[in-house]
Design a protein around this motif. Sequence first.
Motif, PDB file in Angstrom:
ATOM      1  N   THR A  16      -9.999  14.101  23.934  1.00 13.10           N
ATOM      2  CA  THR A  16      -9.579  15.064  22.918  1.00 13.10           C
ATOM      3  C   THR A  16      -8.419  15.899  23.415  1.00 13.10           C
ATOM      4  OG1 THR A  16     -11.830  15.118  22.052  1.00 13.10           O
ATOM      5  CG2 THR A  16     -10.366  16.923  21.395  1.00 13.10           C
ATOM      6  N   ARG A  17      -8.460  16.310  24.677  1.00 13.44           N
ATOM      7  CA  ARG A  17      -7.352  17.083  25.243  1.00 13.44           C
ATOM      8  C   ARG A  17      -6.040  16.305  25.150  1.00 13.44           C
ATOM      9  NH1 ARG A  17      -8.335  18.574  31.065  1.00 13.44           N
ATOM     10  NH2 ARG A  17      -6.434  19.722  30.708  1.00 13.44           N
ATOM     11  N   GLU A  18      -6.074  15.052  25.560  1.00 18.54           N
ATOM     12  CA  GLU A  18      -4.861  14.225  25.519  1.00 18.54           C
ATOM     13  C   GLU A  18      -4.353  14.049  24.088  1.00 18.54           C
ATOM     14  OE1 GLU A  18      -2.871  12.756  27.916  1.00 18.54           O
ATOM     15  OE2 GLU A  18      -3.976  14.098  29.253  1.00 18.54           O
ATOM     16  N   LEU A  19      -5.279  13.771  23.188  1.00 20.71           N
ATOM     17  CA  LEU A  19      -4.883  13.542  21.797  1.00 20.71           C
ATOM     18  C   LEU A  19      -4.346  14.820  21.142  1.00 20.71           C
ATOM     19  CD1 LEU A  19      -7.772  11.136  20.807  1.00 20.71           C
ATOM     20  CD2 LEU A  19      -5.335  10.551  20.929  1.00 20.71           C
ATOM     21  N   LEU A  20      -4.968  15.947  21.428  1.00 15.98           N
ATOM     22  CA  LEU A  20      -4.470  17.214  20.879  1.00 15.98           C
ATOM     23  C   LEU A  20      -3.053  17.487  21.377  1.00 15.98           C
ATOM     24  CD1 LEU A  20      -7.578  19.569  21.175  1.00 15.98           C
ATOM     25  CD2 LEU A  20      -6.531  18.734  19.057  1.00 15.98           C
ATOM     26  N   THR A  62      -8.282  23.039  28.479  1.00 15.50           N
ATOM     27  CA  THR A  62      -6.832  23.048  28.663  1.00 15.50           C
ATOM     28  C   THR A  62      -6.350  24.456  29.013  1.00 15.50           C
ATOM     29  OG1 THR A  62      -6.535  21.166  27.189  1.00 15.50           O
ATOM     30  CG2 THR A  62      -4.615  22.584  27.520  1.00 15.50           C
ATOM     31  N   ALA A  63      -6.888  25.460  28.332  1.00 13.99           N
ATOM     32  CA  ALA A  63      -6.513  26.847  28.600  1.00 13.99           C
ATOM     33  C   ALA A  63      -6.903  27.249  30.021  1.00 13.99           C
ATOM     34  CB  ALA A  63      -7.176  27.770  27.578  1.00 13.99           C
ATOM     35  N   GLU A  64      -8.078  26.845  30.472  1.00 13.18           N
ATOM     36  CA  GLU A  64      -8.513  27.150  31.841  1.00 13.18           C
ATOM     37  C   GLU A  64      -7.575  26.518  32.861  1.00 13.18           C
ATOM     38  OE1 GLU A  64     -12.523  25.679  32.096  1.00 13.18           O
ATOM     39  OE2 GLU A  64     -13.253  27.146  30.633  1.00 13.18           O
TER      40      GLU A  64
END
Length: 193
Positions: A16-20, A62-64
């Motif tokens: 999900t991180r990569e796709l976002l 991602t924010a962390e």
Amino acid sequence: MYSRHMSTPERLIEATRELLWDRGYVGTSPKAIQQQAGAGQGSMYHHFAGKSDLALAAIRRTAEELRASAEAALGVEGTAYERISSYLLRERDVLRGCPVGRLTMDPDVIAGDELRAPVEETLGWLRGRLAAIVQEGRERGELSTALVPAEIAATIVATVQGGYVLARASGSTAAFDAGMRGLLALLRTNGSN
């Protein structure tokens, strides 16, 4: 794509991180997440209530990571200028843009308080951290007392985010690099030297 030793929830969050980062919230479908993670629909909904729940976990992660990498650069020994320089010149995937900053352009992320919160908190933390460094520099005589810490911090964040936009628009890191050098030159001319 992901380690066999990674749990299913971890693979889902990483996918999900990569796709976002690549597609944004709207362009990230549950099916794409499942395919990238190598997980079935049942697994996804067993671990997460839905797309927004999974996206929130991914955005928080991602924010962390962004905070940790920024802190690693800002936390180096040296003058305020050297610490800011370390942050501005650190290694980045410039042409992909900022994984947190790009989320501000996603209407579904910005429209929802829950998804927007980690983005807003991270950018706020960064401005606060930079303002504290500018203040330290003023107090130690490294930076001009005419500099307003909160305004300089906002300028630094805006320059970095704008640098990503210029680089992506041109398909080259040259504009980003020029923006960072320009900002450092302005800070240097406002030092106590």
